[in-house]
Design a protein around this motif. Structure first.
Motif, PDB file in Angstrom:
ATOM      1  N   ARG A  40       0.969  -1.126  -0.334  1.00  0.00           N
ATOM      2  CA  ARG A  40       0.099  -0.015  -0.041  1.00  0.00           C
ATOM      3  C   ARG A  40       0.706   1.094  -0.049  1.00  0.00           C
ATOM      4  NH1 ARG A  40      -4.329   1.919   4.622  1.00  0.00           N
ATOM      5  NH2 ARG A  40      -5.659   3.407   3.200  1.00  0.00           N
ATOM      6  N   GLU A  41       0.606   2.065  -0.964  1.00  0.00           N
ATOM      7  CA  GLU A  41       1.393   3.207  -1.144  1.00  0.00           C
ATOM      8  C   GLU A  41       0.563   4.512  -1.159  1.00  0.00           C
ATOM      9  OE1 GLU A  41       4.363   3.007  -4.215  1.00  0.00           O
ATOM     10  OE2 GLU A  41       5.207   1.678  -3.351  1.00  0.00           O
ATOM     11  N   PHE A  42       0.984   5.700  -1.204  1.00  0.00           N
ATOM     12  CA  PHE A  42       0.040   6.934  -0.996  1.00  0.00           C
ATOM     13  C   PHE A  42       0.780   7.733  -2.225  1.00  0.00           C
ATOM     14  CE2 PHE A  42      -0.552   5.342   3.065  1.00  0.00           C
ATOM     15  CZ  PHE A  42      -2.373   5.543   3.259  1.00  0.00           C
ATOM     16  N   ARG A  43      -0.108   8.457  -3.072  1.00  0.00           N
ATOM     17  CA  ARG A  43       0.369   9.263  -4.060  1.00  0.00           C
ATOM     18  C   ARG A  43      -0.481  10.495  -4.027  1.00  0.00           C
ATOM     19  NH1 ARG A  43       0.877   6.478  -9.467  1.00  0.00           N
ATOM     20  NH2 ARG A  43       2.512   5.509  -8.402  1.00  0.00           N
ATOM     21  N   ALA A  44      -0.125  11.823  -4.255  1.00  0.00           N
ATOM     22  CA  ALA A  44      -0.706  12.919  -4.252  1.00  0.00           C
ATOM     23  C   ALA A  44      -1.612  13.176  -5.566  1.00  0.00           C
ATOM     24  CB  ALA A  44       0.114  14.229  -3.934  1.00  0.00           C
ATOM     25  N   ASP A  45      -2.907  13.312  -5.405  1.00  0.00           N
ATOM     26  CA  ASP A  45      -3.775  13.663  -6.574  1.00  0.00           C
ATOM     27  C   ASP A  45      -3.255  14.904  -7.133  1.00  0.00           C
ATOM     28  OD1 ASP A  45      -5.768  14.836  -8.140  1.00  0.00           O
ATOM     29  OD2 ASP A  45      -6.897  12.971  -7.351  1.00  0.00           O
ATOM     30  N   PRO A  46      -3.098  15.150  -8.345  1.00  0.00           N
ATOM     31  CA  PRO A  46      -2.172  16.301  -9.100  1.00  0.00           C
ATOM     32  C   PRO A  46      -3.505  17.299  -9.210  1.00  0.00           C
ATOM     33  CG  PRO A  46      -2.642  14.504 -10.676  1.00  0.00           C
ATOM     34  CD  PRO A  46      -2.938  13.662  -9.517  1.00  0.00           C
ATOM     35  N   LEU A  47      -4.444  17.061  -9.056  1.00  0.00           N
ATOM     36  CA  LEU A  47      -5.649  18.096  -9.160  1.00  0.00           C
ATOM     37  C   LEU A  47      -6.137  18.566  -7.852  1.00  0.00           C
ATOM     38  CD1 LEU A  47      -8.133  16.321 -11.854  1.00  0.00           C
ATOM     39  CD2 LEU A  47      -6.267  18.274 -12.054  1.00  0.00           C
ATOM     40  N   GLU A  61      -4.596  15.889  -2.621  1.00  0.00           N
ATOM     41  CA  GLU A  61      -4.967  15.061  -1.636  1.00  0.00           C
ATOM     42  C   GLU A  61      -4.014  13.901  -1.809  1.00  0.00           C
ATOM     43  OE1 GLU A  61      -9.000  14.521  -1.375  1.00  0.00           O
ATOM     44  OE2 GLU A  61      -9.715  16.409  -0.969  1.00  0.00           O
ATOM     45  N   GLU A  62      -3.904  12.969  -0.762  1.00  0.00           N
ATOM     46  CA  GLU A  62      -3.240  11.615  -0.708  1.00  0.00           C
ATOM     47  C   GLU A  62      -4.096  10.789  -1.265  1.00  0.00           C
ATOM     48  OE1 GLU A  62      -0.977  10.945   2.815  1.00  0.00           O
ATOM     49  OE2 GLU A  62       0.779  11.657   1.805  1.00  0.00           O
ATOM     50  N   VAL A  63      -3.881   9.903  -2.246  1.00  0.00           N
ATOM     51  CA  VAL A  63      -4.642   8.716  -2.644  1.00  0.00           C
ATOM     52  C   VAL A  63      -3.979   7.444  -2.178  1.00  0.00           C
ATOM     53  CG1 VAL A  63      -6.012   7.792  -4.606  1.00  0.00           C
ATOM     54  CG2 VAL A  63      -5.666  10.190  -4.265  1.00  0.00           C
ATOM     55  N   ALA A  64      -4.904   6.662  -1.716  1.00  0.00           N
ATOM     56  CA  ALA A  64      -3.917   5.024  -1.318  1.00  0.00           C
ATOM     57  C   ALA A  64      -4.155   4.193  -2.709  1.00  0.00           C
ATOM     58  CB  ALA A  64      -4.758   4.351  -0.195  1.00  0.00           C
ATOM     59  N   PHE A  65      -2.917   3.633  -2.895  1.00  0.00           N
ATOM     60  CA  PHE A  65      -3.035   2.572  -4.044  1.00  0.00           C
ATOM     61  C   PHE A  65      -2.147   1.447  -3.722  1.00  0.00           C
ATOM     62  CE2 PHE A  65       0.348   5.407  -5.199  1.00  0.00           C
ATOM     63  CZ  PHE A  65       1.440   4.691  -5.665  1.00  0.00           C
ATOM     64  N   TYR A  66      -2.106   0.290  -4.472  1.00  0.00           N
ATOM     65  CA  TYR A  66      -1.427  -0.701  -4.222  1.00  0.00           C
ATOM     66  C   TYR A  66      -0.647  -1.163  -5.409  1.00  0.00           C
ATOM     67  CZ  TYR A  66      -4.347  -1.906   0.028  1.00  0.00           C
ATOM     68  OH  TYR A  66      -5.081  -1.826   1.056  1.00  0.00           O
ATOM     69  N   THR A  67       0.912  -1.466  -5.192  1.00  0.00           N
ATOM     70  CA  THR A  67       1.633  -2.062  -6.084  1.00  0.00           C
ATOM     71  C   THR A  67       2.000  -3.573  -6.033  1.00  0.00           C
ATOM     72  OG1 THR A  67       3.778  -1.119  -4.747  1.00  0.00           O
ATOM     73  CG2 THR A  67       2.579   0.357  -6.333  1.00  0.00           C
ATOM     74  N   SER A  68       2.345  -3.971  -6.891  1.00  0.00           N
ATOM     75  CA  SER A  68       3.048  -5.461  -6.929  1.00  0.00           C
ATOM     76  C   SER A  68       2.129  -6.315  -6.594  1.00  0.00           C
ATOM     77  CB  SER A  68       4.178  -5.301  -5.832  1.00  0.00           C
ATOM     78  OG  SER A  68       5.416  -4.553  -6.305  1.00  0.00           O
ATOM     79  N   ARG A  69       0.727  -6.124  -6.962  1.00  0.00           N
ATOM     80  CA  ARG A  69      -0.088  -7.231  -6.478  1.00  0.00           C
ATOM     81  C   ARG A  69      -0.141  -8.501  -7.433  1.00  0.00           C
ATOM     82  NH1 ARG A  69      -6.098  -4.435  -5.528  1.00  0.00           N
ATOM     83  NH2 ARG A  69      -5.555  -3.876  -7.498  1.00  0.00           N
ATOM     84  N   LYS A  70      -0.712  -9.414  -6.828  1.00  0.00           N
ATOM     85  CA  LYS A  70      -0.665 -10.637  -7.613  1.00  0.00           C
ATOM     86  C   LYS A  70      -2.149 -11.249  -7.617  1.00  0.00           C
ATOM     87  CE  LYS A  70       4.315 -11.823  -7.795  1.00  0.00           C
ATOM     88  NZ  LYS A  70       5.265 -12.805  -7.588  1.00  0.00           N
ATOM     89  N   CYS A  71      -2.434 -12.171  -8.539  1.00  0.00           N
ATOM     90  CA  CYS A  71      -3.827 -12.998  -8.567  1.00  0.00           C
ATOM     91  C   CYS A  71      -3.687 -14.004  -7.611  1.00  0.00           C
ATOM     92  CB  CYS A  71      -3.938 -13.423  -9.879  1.00  0.00           C
ATOM     93  SG  CYS A  71      -5.341 -14.400 -10.009  1.00  0.00           S
TER      94      CYS A  71
END
Length: 289
Positions: free
Chosen positions: A157-164, A167-177
């Motif tokens: 789980r990581e956070f990234r700033a919404d360019p508009l 606000e910090e938006v949570a998203f996931y990286t390196s997910r697998k089925c």
């Protein structure tokens, strides 16, 4: 007027020996190798059933749960057509019985499902005017395909700033089925491309899935085929994870009377507890990679 004799291999050359593979999971099994596997299956069946001829039994059901070219199903139909001549003398009735009640498949992609229907029914539409089966009411017949999606899990789980909004938006990286281990970065391809999420292994209850596809009372005596061998992760060689064992484990849950699989010489230790032990290939070009 004299009708030409019925045959599924009446053209030369055989189209299934001429088609180039389309992707690493669409490695088509040569007809000659499929026939060798069916020979082995028939011999093992006879040994386990007091010498019975598997091709002379109108009640035995066959499933290829990862149909690509349809070669296994086609060769099974050809053998049953010869073997059931005394049981069902009328040719058209015999072929229709075999196709509608004995032979089943699950396509791995939309294209290969169409190819398999063309190989087995002589028509991409199982209920079309050119189909050699006459009792189907659906276009798919007994060769099913439906788009299946991966189920992503894990990751970071990581956070990234919404360019508009900043606000910090949570998203996931390196997910697998959670079913096949496919990486989301490689296989989250949108609606326009194949997901390569194979229906047979993307379920927690394979018996319920089979009932959904083919009917509540569907039981298979023989499961045979050549599954996708590995799932590419964008790398090569050992970086690609094997997945064929997932298909075998699912098939074991259906408890068929017989099984035949193609395995690499250095394959994973699967299928050792089958009532008829799985055959193993001796050449690396005899199985799907």
């Amino acid at each position: 007027m004299t009708l030409a004799p019925f045959t599924l291999r009446g053209h030369n050359p055989d189209v299934l020996t001429c088609i180039a593979n389309l992707s690493n999971d669409e490695v088509f099994t040569p007809p000659e190798f499929a026939s060798q596997m069916l020979d082995t299956l028939a011999a093992a069946w006879a040994d386990a059933n007091d010498g019975a001829n598997i091709w002379a039994n109108p009640d035995i059901t066959f499933l290829d749960p990862f149909t690509k070219s349809g070669v296994f199903l086609r060769e099974i139909v050809r053998r049953l057509t010869d073997g059931l001549i005394l049981v069902i003398p009328d040719l058209a009735e015999r072929v229709d019985h075999i196709l509608t009640r004995q032979v089943f498949g699950i396509g791995i992609t939309q294209l290969t499902a169409l190819l398999a229907r063309r190989s087995v029914y002589c028509s991409k539409l199982a209920n079309g005017p050119h189909s050699i089966a006459k009792s189907f009411t659906t276009e798919d017949g007994n060769i099913w395909f439906g788009r299946t999606e991966h189920t992503w899990g894990g990751g970071k789980r990581e956070f990234r700033a919404d360019p508009l909004t900043s606000e910090e938006v949570a998203f996931y990286t390196s997910r697998k089925c959670v079913y096949c281990g496919a990486a989301e970065d490689d296989y989250a391809r949108g609606d326009d491309l194949e997901t390569h999420a194979y229906a047979f292994i993307h379920t927690d209850d394979i018996e319920a899935r089979i009932a959904e596809l083919f009917g509540d009372n569907m039981q298979f005596d023989v499961i045979i085929g050549n599954p996708p061998y590995q799932l590419s992760d964008g790398g090569h060689g050992t970086s690609a994870a094997p997945i064929y064992q997932l298909f075998v484990e699912q098939a074991k849950k259906l408890d068929p009377a017989s099984s035949r699989w193609s395995f690499p010489p250095d394959g994973l230790p699967v299928a050792r507890d089958w009532r008829i032990s799985a055959s193993r290939c001796s050449k690396t070009d005899d199985f799907a990679r």
